[in-house]
Design a protein around this motif. Structure first.
Motif, PDB file in Angstrom:
ATOM      1  N   LEU A 189       1.289  -1.175   0.025  1.00  0.00           N
ATOM      2  CA  LEU A 189       0.114  -0.420   0.339  1.00  0.00           C
ATOM      3  C   LEU A 189       0.934   1.147  -0.060  1.00  0.00           C
ATOM      4  O   LEU A 189       0.088   2.184  -1.045  1.00  0.00           O
ATOM      5  N   LEU A 190       1.728   1.507   1.051  1.00  0.00           N
ATOM      6  CA  LEU A 190       2.600   2.766   0.814  1.00  0.00           C
ATOM      7  C   LEU A 190       3.602   3.101  -0.399  1.00  0.00           C
ATOM      8  O   LEU A 190       3.521   4.017  -1.343  1.00  0.00           O
ATOM      9  N   GLY A 191       4.016   1.638  -0.993  1.00  0.00           N
ATOM     10  CA  GLY A 191       4.828   1.525  -1.805  1.00  0.00           C
ATOM     11  C   GLY A 191       3.684   2.154  -3.102  1.00  0.00           C
ATOM     12  O   GLY A 191       4.934   2.761  -4.088  1.00  0.00           O
ATOM     13  N   ILE A 192       2.636   1.851  -2.726  1.00  0.00           N
ATOM     14  CA  ILE A 192       2.320   1.748  -3.980  1.00  0.00           C
ATOM     15  C   ILE A 192       1.426   3.783  -4.313  1.00  0.00           C
ATOM     16  O   ILE A 192       1.033   4.049  -5.411  1.00  0.00           O
ATOM     17  N   THR A 193       1.139   3.811  -2.927  1.00  0.00           N
ATOM     18  CA  THR A 193       0.090   5.550  -3.313  1.00  0.00           C
ATOM     19  C   THR A 193       1.822   6.653  -3.305  1.00  0.00           C
ATOM     20  O   THR A 193       1.852   6.697  -3.670  1.00  0.00           O
ATOM     21  N   ALA A 194       2.683   6.076  -2.630  1.00  0.00           N
ATOM     22  CA  ALA A 194       4.415   6.888  -2.757  1.00  0.00           C
ATOM     23  C   ALA A 194       5.018   7.187  -4.103  1.00  0.00           C
ATOM     24  O   ALA A 194       5.581   7.387  -3.807  1.00  0.00           O
ATOM     25  N   ALA A 236      -4.904   6.686   4.427  1.00  0.00           N
ATOM     26  CA  ALA A 236      -5.886   7.201   5.805  1.00  0.00           C
ATOM     27  C   ALA A 236      -7.087   6.043   5.534  1.00  0.00           C
ATOM     28  O   ALA A 236      -7.711   5.752   6.774  1.00  0.00           O
ATOM     29  N   TRP A 237      -7.140   6.154   4.448  1.00  0.00           N
ATOM     30  CA  TRP A 237      -9.198   5.742   4.513  1.00  0.00           C
ATOM     31  C   TRP A 237      -8.498   4.592   4.457  1.00  0.00           C
ATOM     32  O   TRP A 237      -9.423   3.716   4.712  1.00  0.00           O
ATOM     33  N   LEU A 240      -0.713  16.367  -3.549  1.00  0.00           N
ATOM     34  CA  LEU A 240      -0.117  15.542  -3.113  1.00  0.00           C
ATOM     35  C   LEU A 240      -0.114  15.420  -2.171  1.00  0.00           C
ATOM     36  O   LEU A 240       0.164  14.414  -1.178  1.00  0.00           O
ATOM     37  N   SER A 241      -1.599  15.516  -1.722  1.00  0.00           N
ATOM     38  CA  SER A 241      -2.217  14.756   0.134  1.00  0.00           C
ATOM     39  C   SER A 241      -2.491  13.684  -0.740  1.00  0.00           C
ATOM     40  O   SER A 241      -2.834  12.086   0.548  1.00  0.00           O
ATOM     41  N   ALA A 242      -2.552  13.363  -2.105  1.00  0.00           N
ATOM     42  CA  ALA A 242      -3.755  11.821  -2.447  1.00  0.00           C
ATOM     43  C   ALA A 242      -2.900  10.907  -1.595  1.00  0.00           C
ATOM     44  O   ALA A 242      -3.659  10.071  -1.342  1.00  0.00           O
ATOM     45  N   PRO A 243      -1.563  10.515  -1.665  1.00  0.00           N
ATOM     46  CA  PRO A 243      -1.506   9.412  -1.808  1.00  0.00           C
ATOM     47  C   PRO A 243      -1.404   9.193  -0.023  1.00  0.00           C
ATOM     48  O   PRO A 243      -1.686   8.104   0.587  1.00  0.00           O
ATOM     49  N   LEU A 244      -1.183  10.145   0.877  1.00  0.00           N
ATOM     50  CA  LEU A 244      -1.569  10.238   2.000  1.00  0.00           C
ATOM     51  C   LEU A 244      -3.004   9.653   2.690  1.00  0.00           C
ATOM     52  O   LEU A 244      -3.057   9.011   3.664  1.00  0.00           O
ATOM     53  N   LEU A 245      -4.179  10.094   1.963  1.00  0.00           N
ATOM     54  CA  LEU A 245      -5.465   9.987   2.267  1.00  0.00           C
ATOM     55  C   LEU A 245      -5.320   8.783   2.091  1.00  0.00           C
ATOM     56  O   LEU A 245      -6.517   8.440   2.694  1.00  0.00           O
ATOM     57  N   ALA A 246      -5.000   8.416   1.347  1.00  0.00           N
ATOM     58  CA  ALA A 246      -5.089   6.833   0.501  1.00  0.00           C
ATOM     59  C   ALA A 246      -5.537   6.264   1.873  1.00  0.00           C
ATOM     60  O   ALA A 246      -5.845   5.249   1.866  1.00  0.00           O
TER      61      ALA A 246
END
Lengths: 390, 55
Positions: free
Chosen positions: A196-201, B46-47, B38-44
């Motif tokens: 999850l962290l790898g694909i989102t970042a 968190a969701w 750029l908050s999109a990755p973090l919001l994802a």
């Protein structure tokens, strides 16, 4: 995706990651405080910023450049000026002097001035710790070989990102985006977090990885540009001795003629004749645009040192533009404090991806390759069943 | 398969890139939009954490 393709990508992911992880870990840990170096410098006793118009502007309250240069040379009477640099946020102006136009960096002296009062400003305090961090982050105190080595680690990091993304497809085949299974084994939990962290970042990590690689090539890129462009702009002047400061024409006149050629631009720094960024007979004024984007794209204007007449203006080549744009995109210092905080959070995500990657590798490194590939293709479900060969 | 697997990740990646570039092109509202994108990755993330409800 066939099992053999997954196996190949698995091995690429494993080896590229394993080689670069330790260095990436160091880069994240040192990079984290470096994101906030402005704020940290200010908190740890740096002088408060000067108030007034930007020294790079042509506001009426600012002293002429010739007057500023005279003050600097009065401080260092037997030396020659090397650079004069401007600030976009305050009237701070710096002059670098040295014993000769081609002086080594260690012999240079940096003088700080207020361009409104003309007074000297105290140099920034000891920022020893941040310097150590920066040095570690750039070249691990190994100079150019260290920089190039870390650049290569950047290439491996990007390869690990690509192979990791390829493996994400078979892993997630039967799983929804954002799946985080806590109720299964600890290994499944970290597998899910890693994915999850790898694909989102991913996009951010790729940009920071690629720009880090380009920044690592700064020295050879600048050297080759300097060799080509400076000679091209002026014709070869090998063996010509540098124009002495007594024969300099007016710097303000030179600046005015350059500003006419580049309206809307402001100078970032002036390189005096005979130095590394100029020619023996010319000032080079490096101009910047007004937005964060064009501010990074420098355009050099060569000005005859004696007459103050503009000789040539030409944009930087593509490689230099890539280098100049890579700096903000790597540092994250171009969009205010919120951008820096996002940068820091994404750095922390990267740390978790690195840490969970090591954890996942340590846990199953003795399992047969086929079992590890099966873990990927089954979305982590196969880890529950011990493989028959174990 | 590939659409459902990479649909949201592609969207998040495009938002991230837009955010990275937007702040380079100017100040003010561009910075604000850049932070949001750029908050999109973090919001994802968190969701994903809140969506995982204990049954």
């Amino acid at each position: 995706m066939t099992t053999s393709a997954v196996r190949t990508w698995y091995l690429i992911h494993k080896w590229t990651s394993l080689v670069c992880t330790a260095f990436l870990f160091m880069l994240c840990v040192t990079g984290l405080p470096l994101i906030f170096h402005d704020e940290i410098d200010r908190l740890t006793g740096g002088p408060p910023p000067l108030q007034g118009p930007a020294s790079s502007s042509d506001s009426p309250g600012l002293l002429p450049l010739d007057a500023m240069l005279q003050r600097a040379l009065a401080e260092r009477p037997v030396e020659v000026p090397l650079y004069m640099a401007f600030d976009n946020g305050s009237p701070l102006l710096t002059v670098t002097t040295g014993p000769a136009p081609d002086a080594a960096e260690a012999d240079m002296t940096l003088l700080l001035f207020d361009r409104i009062t003309g007074r000297m400003v105290a140099p920034p305090g000891e920022e020893g710790f941040m310097d150590v961090l920066l040095q570690l982050h750039t070249d691990m105190f190994l100079g150019l070989p260290g920089m190039l080595f870390l650049g290569f680690m950047g290439v491996l990091f990007v390869a690990a990102l690509v192979s990791g993304t390829v493996l994400y497809a078979p892993f997630m085949r039967k799983l929804d985006f954002g799946t985080l299974r806590a109720e299964r084994s600890r290994r499944t939990k970290w597998l899910d977090w890693h994915n999850l962290l790898g694909i989102t970042a991913l996009a951010w990590m790729t940009v920071v990885g690629v720009t880090g690689f380009i920044n690592a090539l700064a020295t050879p890129l600048i050297d080759s540009w300097r060799a080509d462009a400076a000679a091209e702009m002026t014709g070869s002047k090998e063996g010509v001795s540098a124009l002495p400061p007594q024969r300099y024409g007016s710097l303000d006149k030179a600046m005015a003629s350059a500003r006419r050629a580049l309206p809307g631009n402001n100078p970032q720094f002036v390189a005096f004749p005979g130095g590394a960024f100029s020619t023996p007979g010319h000032y080079a004024v490096f101009f910047q645009g007004a937005t964060p984007f064009t501010q990074r794209l420098l355009t050099p204007a060569l000005i005859d040192g004696a007459t103050g007449e503009l000789t040539d203006v030409r944009p930087m080549p593509l490689t230099m533009k890539a280098l100049q744009l890579s700096q903000p995109l790597h540092f994250g210092d171009y969009g205010g404090l919120p951008l820096k905080l996002l940068w820091a959070t994404l750095t922390c995500s990267t740390l978790v991806v690195l840490g969970s990657g090591i954890y996942l590798w340590l846990g199953r490194r003795r399992a047969p390759l086929a079992a590890r590939v099966r873990e990927v293709t089954s979305g982590g479900r196969a880890t529950l069943v011990p493989s028959p060969t174990e | 398969m590939s659409r459902s697997t990479f649909g949201l990740p592609t969207f998040i990646a495009l938002l991230s890139l837009a955010g990275l570039v937007l702040a380079l092109t100017g100040e003010g509202w561009r910075d604000g939009l850049s932070w949001a994108a750029l908050s999109a990755p973090l919001l994802a993330v968190a969701w994903a954490m809140t969506a995982r409800k204990p049954r």
